[in-house]
Design an enzyme around this catalytic site. Structure first.
Site, PDB file in Angstrom:
ATOM      1  N   LYS A  76       0.843  -1.196   0.000  1.00 11.03           N
ATOM      2  CA  LYS A  76       0.000   0.000   0.000  1.00 11.03           C
ATOM      3  C   LYS A  76       0.877   1.244   0.000  1.00 11.03           C
ATOM      4  O   LYS A  76       1.907   1.285   0.690  1.00 11.03           O
ATOM      5  CB  LYS A  76      -0.915  -0.010   1.227  1.00 11.03           C
ATOM      6  CG  LYS A  76      -1.928   1.136   1.255  1.00 11.03           C
ATOM      7  CD  LYS A  76      -2.879   1.012   2.430  1.00 11.03           C
ATOM      8  CE  LYS A  76      -3.877   2.165   2.467  1.00 11.03           C
ATOM      9  NZ  LYS A  76      -4.834   2.048   3.584  1.00 11.03           N
ATOM     10  N   SER A 151      -9.795   2.342   2.727  1.00 21.33           N
ATOM     11  CA  SER A 151      -8.881   3.060   1.847  1.00 21.33           C
ATOM     12  C   SER A 151      -7.904   2.137   1.105  1.00 21.33           C
ATOM     13  O   SER A 151      -7.215   2.565   0.187  1.00 21.33           O
ATOM     14  CB  SER A 151      -8.075   4.079   2.659  1.00 21.33           C
ATOM     15  OG  SER A 151      -7.244   3.415   3.621  1.00 21.33           O
ATOM     16  N   SER A 175     -10.383   0.010   6.979  1.00 25.16           N
ATOM     17  CA  SER A 175      -9.785   0.167   5.653  1.00 25.16           C
ATOM     18  C   SER A 175      -9.069  -1.058   5.112  1.00 25.16           C
ATOM     19  O   SER A 175      -8.605  -1.038   3.970  1.00 25.16           O
ATOM     20  CB  SER A 175      -8.821   1.360   5.656  1.00 25.16           C
ATOM     21  OG  SER A 175      -9.535   2.561   5.766  1.00 25.16           O
TER      22      SER A 175
END
Length: 497
Positions: A76, A151, A175
């Protein structure tokens, strides 16, 4: 090999059936072909990835490899990685190349894993749909007209579309778990403090936690083994003896037909009563999962978490307050993007932040500054912290009656792109079942438990299991036994080959 588990990939690499370079090249080819549609990756650097793969092959040849050596992973874009762009999905960091590795990146590098690239995300992890990214929305591999969740939507889409075997994510209010649910994956948010936050760009420091995203609970356990551990550089890292999170997965059960015998699963009334905003197809899939867990030997207990209803309200005071403080460092002075035209230092600050941050980040920074301001701190921030303590106390009381808690991960399936962008409150409510776990610092996992029909498409549904502090091994074992009896986690999005 794109559908192989981590254990299968490890055996194939160790036996020489495939090299890390060959495996990495296969995933890089898939990224080149599918990423223009899915937008799961922000940055890919073939040269860096293949250099790591060659080093992994050398370790495999020398007999010094570990269980994850040579296996690709997607990171990420919230984790600093030396020599890689680390943008956090924001214009304000669009030119920032990190000079160091985050602790999570260090650990996976030490394990011999190969970074395929940095995945797309909501800007500074602020969002529930991956639509706030400066680099555009991530599209769900199950239906490219729908969101992948946020997210950590880029990581979720990458694993679901077989662009990577596993990925890292971060979870501040759901998330990891919510995009895992939307994308048909397993996503684990560990107990706060067992995975170092050092080098992970902060959104809300008391809530953020890194964790694994994979296609199975076993793969999550293997990745967590590499990610977890005490880090003296992180003041929130907990010093505990190392543990093997796979240790319960293959332990023989007294009754093989009932491998979960003795496990007590709590069913909070607040997750299932008439006021719970859950889609009927989601409710039906969760109910069927409860029956399956009972068949596997688990006992279910009805109980209450009376203050969990206030979780959304408390979270959207605490998280913006911490964000307004953490994001004050992005001013165009030391690093990152700077506004090109300004008249003086104050003007440069104002224009850099006005032009560099997106609308959702600005909204949360403004809310945070407001609730921390003189005259409102006691009324809002301190009150939210009191509610947080009450929620944690509710969980503590619940765990005197049960071992795990169960409920939906999200009240609905993946929604259409643009459907909720003009209604922030509706967007925030997609995390209604996940936020309380972060407020209490508990571990939680989302696993696939069924599919819902949406027009001509079948879309994944997620089941959430919540554990007491440091009960990741038990959580992963319950998820693994469920997955041994079902095949939801093995389904592949249509057209993904």
């Amino acid at each position: 090999m794109i559908n192989a588990s981590l254990s299968e990939l490890s055996r194939a690499l160790s036996a020489g059936h495939i090299s890390s370079v060959e495996l990495t090249q296969e995933f890089l080819r898939r990224i080149a072909r599918l990423n223009p549609t899915l937008n799961a990756f922000i940055t890919v650097d073939e040269e860096k990835s293949l250099a790591q793969a060659r080093a992994a092959d050398a370790a495999l040849s020398a007999g010094t490899a570990g269980p994850l050596t040579g296996i690709p992973v997607a990171q990420k874009d919230l984790f600093c990685a030396k020599g890689w762009l680390t943008t956090c999905g924001s214009k304000i960091l669009s030119n920032f190349v990190s000079p160091y590795d985050a602790a999570v990146v260090e650990r996976l590098n030490e394990a011999g894993m190969v970074c395929l690239g940095k995945t797309n995300m909501d800007e500074f992890a602020m969002g529930s749909s991956n639509e706030t990214s400066f680099y555009g929305p991530v599209r769900n591999p199950w239906d490219t007209g729908r969101v992948a969740g946020g997210s950590s939507g880029g990581s979720a889409a990458a694993v679901a579309a077989r662009l990577a075997p596993v990925a890292t994510g971060t979870d501040t209010g759901g998330s990891i778990r919510q995009p895992a649910a939307f994308s048909g994956l397993c996503g684990l948010k560990p107990s706060y403090g067992i995975v170092s936050r050092w080098g992970m760009v902060a959104f809300a420091s008391s809530l953020d936690q890194a964790g694994p995203m994979a296609r199975s609970a076993r793969d999550c356990a293997l990745l967590l083994n590499a990610m977890a551990g005490f880090d003296p550089r992180d003041s929130t890292s907990i010093e505990r003896a190392p543990e093997d999170y796979c240790r319960e997965l293959d332990a023989p059960a007294a009754d093989p037909a009932k491998p979960l015998a003795g496990l007590r699963i709590g069913l909070p009334r607040e997750f299932f009563d008439d006021t719970a905003p859950c889609d009927p197809q989601t409710s039906a899939a969760v109910a069927a999962s409860i029956e399956e867990l009972r068949r596997l030997g688990a006992q279910t207990i009805e109980l209450s978490l009376p203050n969990v209803r206030h979780g959304i309200s408390a979270y959207y005071v605490i998280a913006p307050a911490e964000a307004s403080s953490n994001l004050s460092r992005f001013d165009g002075v030391r690093y990152g993007w700077r506004a090109p035209d300004y008249s003086n230092l104050e003007d440069m600050y104002c224009k850099t932040r006005a032009q560099g941050f997106g609308a959702e980040v600005k909204r949360r920074v403004l809310i945070g500054a407001y609730v921390l301001s003189h005259g409102y701190y006691d009324a809002f921030y301190l009150q939210a912290q009191r509610i947080r303590r009450l929620i944690a106390a509710d969980f503590a009381a619940a765990f005197t009656q049960c071992d795990l808690l169960l409920g939906p991960t999200s009240p609905d399936i993946a929604f259409a792109l643009g459907e909720k962008t003009d209604d922030p409150v509706q967007m925030y409510l997609t995390d209604i079942y996940t936020i309380a776990v972060n407020l209490a610092g508990l571990p939680g996992i989302s696993i696939p438990c069924g599919f819902a029909q949406a027009g001509e498409k079948s879309l994944p549904i997620g089941l959430q299991l919540i554990g007491n502090y440091f009960s990741e091994a038990r959580l992963l074992n319950a998820a693994h036994r469920y997955q041994q009896a079902t095949d939801w986690h093995t389904r592949i999005p249509e057209g993904i080959e």
